[in-house]
Enzyme design. Structure first.
Site, mmCIF file in Angstrom:
data_model
loop_
_atom_site.group_PDB
_atom_site.id
_atom_site.type_symbol
_atom_site.label_atom_id
_atom_site.label_comp_id
_atom_site.label_asym_id
_atom_site.label_seq_id
_atom_site.Cartn_x
_atom_site.Cartn_y
_atom_site.Cartn_z
ATOM 1 N N SER A 1 -3.374 -7.872 2.846
ATOM 2 C CA SER A 1 -3.663 -7.682 4.271
ATOM 3 C C SER A 1 -4.307 -8.943 4.843
ATOM 4 O O SER A 1 -4.061 -9.314 5.993
ATOM 5 C CB SER A 1 -4.587 -6.480 4.473
ATOM 6 O OG SER A 1 -3.952 -5.305 4.040
ATOM 7 N N ARG B 1 -2.306 -5.884 -8.347
ATOM 8 C CA ARG B 1 -1.275 -6.904 -8.147
ATOM 9 C C ARG B 1 -1.305 -7.977 -9.224
ATOM 10 O O ARG B 1 -0.286 -8.469 -9.667
ATOM 11 C CB ARG B 1 -1.447 -7.578 -6.778
ATOM 12 C CG ARG B 1 -1.174 -6.675 -5.613
ATOM 13 C CD ARG B 1 -1.700 -7.253 -4.336
ATOM 14 N NE ARG B 1 -3.145 -7.412 -4.413
ATOM 15 C CZ ARG B 1 -3.906 -7.852 -3.417
ATOM 16 N NH1 ARG B 1 -3.350 -8.219 -2.283
ATOM 17 N NH2 ARG B 1 -5.209 -7.957 -3.564
ATOM 18 N N HIS C 1 0.841 -1.210 0.000
ATOM 19 C CA HIS C 1 0.000 0.000 0.000
ATOM 20 C C HIS C 1 0.874 1.257 0.000
ATOM 21 O O HIS C 1 0.613 2.212 -0.737
ATOM 22 C CB HIS C 1 -0.854 0.061 1.275
ATOM 23 C CG HIS C 1 -1.892 -1.004 1.408
ATOM 24 N ND1 HIS C 1 -2.015 -1.779 2.540
ATOM 25 C CD2 HIS C 1 -2.878 -1.410 0.567
ATOM 26 C CE1 HIS C 1 -3.030 -2.617 2.398
ATOM 27 N NE2 HIS C 1 -3.568 -2.421 1.209
ATOM 28 N N LYS D 1 -16.335 -7.369 4.400
ATOM 29 C CA LYS D 1 -15.149 -7.769 5.170
ATOM 30 C C LYS D 1 -15.349 -7.687 6.675
ATOM 31 O O LYS D 1 -16.067 -6.826 7.158
ATOM 32 C CB LYS D 1 -13.960 -6.874 4.794
ATOM 33 C CG LYS D 1 -13.433 -7.157 3.406
ATOM 34 C CD LYS D 1 -12.130 -6.452 3.145
ATOM 35 C CE LYS D 1 -11.594 -6.808 1.754
ATOM 36 N NZ LYS D 1 -10.424 -6.028 1.383
HETATM 37 O O1 PNS Z 1 -9.090 -2.416 0.351
HETATM 38 P P1 PNS Z 1 -10.475 -2.715 -0.165
HETATM 39 O O2 PNS Z 1 -11.250 -3.547 0.842
HETATM 40 O O3 PNS Z 1 -10.476 -3.312 -1.532
HETATM 41 O O4 PNS Z 1 -11.213 -1.289 -0.243
HETATM 42 C C1 PNS Z 1 -12.516 -1.214 -0.743
HETATM 43 C C2 PNS Z 1 -13.061 0.212 -0.595
HETATM 44 C C3 PNS Z 1 -13.142 0.613 0.867
HETATM 45 C C4 PNS Z 1 -12.146 1.169 -1.347
HETATM 46 C C5 PNS Z 1 -14.455 0.183 -1.265
HETATM 47 O O5 PNS Z 1 -15.250 -0.785 -0.620
HETATM 48 C C6 PNS Z 1 -15.142 1.530 -1.248
HETATM 49 O O6 PNS Z 1 -14.875 2.362 -2.110
HETATM 50 N N1 PNS Z 1 -16.003 1.742 -0.232
HETATM 51 C C7 PNS Z 1 -16.743 2.983 -0.073
HETATM 52 C C8 PNS Z 1 -18.236 2.754 -0.374
HETATM 53 C C9 PNS Z 1 -18.508 2.813 -1.875
HETATM 54 O O7 PNS Z 1 -18.406 3.844 -2.515
HETATM 55 N N2 PNS Z 1 -18.828 1.633 -2.444
HETATM 56 C C10 PNS Z 1 -19.115 1.493 -3.848
HETATM 57 C C11 PNS Z 1 -17.854 1.178 -4.623
HETATM 58 S S1 PNS Z 1 -18.181 0.975 -6.347
#
Ligand code: PNS
Length: 163
Positions: free
Chosen positions: A126, A89, A16, A40
């Site tokens: 993670s 990745r 990250h 999650k």
């Molecule tokens: O590290 P991750 O778990 O892949 O992160 C995912 C994250 C937090 C970036 C994603 O779930 C997100 O953008 N959440 C905010 C809510 C939202 O806008 N969801 C719609 C995404 S299309």
């Protein structure tokens, strides 16, 4: 232009941080946003994840760490963010990220920039770090020292409470 690096960061890894550092060279300002992915189960609370990232990004002058509540695109509009940056990745990441990028673009017109993860950190996740650490493995090569200490404390706390 201001960019955002959103993620769960549970916990933040060298992978990250490599993406955040490179984003900081491409954009004027970077917001690192600690979000919630409803699919999650987290090891660290949102505040703990923000604290870990703030320590790890302390030396990056144009980087700020914040909590992300609600929809990412609403947050971007409210904070004048011009681009979302994500690290890739492998192929599986691309499929998921492409879908999110297309949804975010459809909702707001915002662009997503995808950076290939440094080969050195491409194997990191993670999830795997949580699993290895939870089973007593040494994850110190994958995370900053401050994060390694917090993981050790969290694992000990969980063991103590029988979780
Ligand atoms: O590290 P991750 O778990 O892949 O992160 C995912 C994250 C937090 C970036 C994603 O779930 C997100 O953008 N959440 C905010 C809510 C939202 O806008 N969801 C719609 C995404 S299309």
């Amino acid at each position: 232009m201001k960019a955002i690096c959103p993620g769960s960061f549970d916990p933040v890894t060298h992978g990250h941080l490599n993406i955040i550092e490179r984003t900081a060279t491409l954009f004027d300002d970077v917001l690192v946003a600690v979000g919630r992915n409803s699919a999650k189960n987290y090891l660290f609370s949102p505040d703990e994840r923000v604290a870990m990232l703030s320590e790890a990004c302390a030396g990056m002058a144009n980087v700020q760490v914040t909590l992300l509540d609600g929809l990412l695109v609403d947050f971007c509009r409210a904070h004048d963010v011009g681009a979302i940056v994500k690290g890739l990745r492998f192929g599986g990441d691309f499929e998921f990220e492409l879908q999110m990028a297309q949804m975010n673009h459809a909702l707001s017109g915002i662009e997503t920039v995808m950076l290939p993860t440094s080969a050195r950190w491409a194997h990191l996740s993670s999830t795997m770090i949580r699993e290895v650490a939870g089973l007593g493995g040494d994850v110190s090569q994958f995370v900053p020292d401050s994060v390694d200490r917090r993981i050790a404390a969290k694992v000990a706390e969980r063991r103590g409470s029988g979780r």
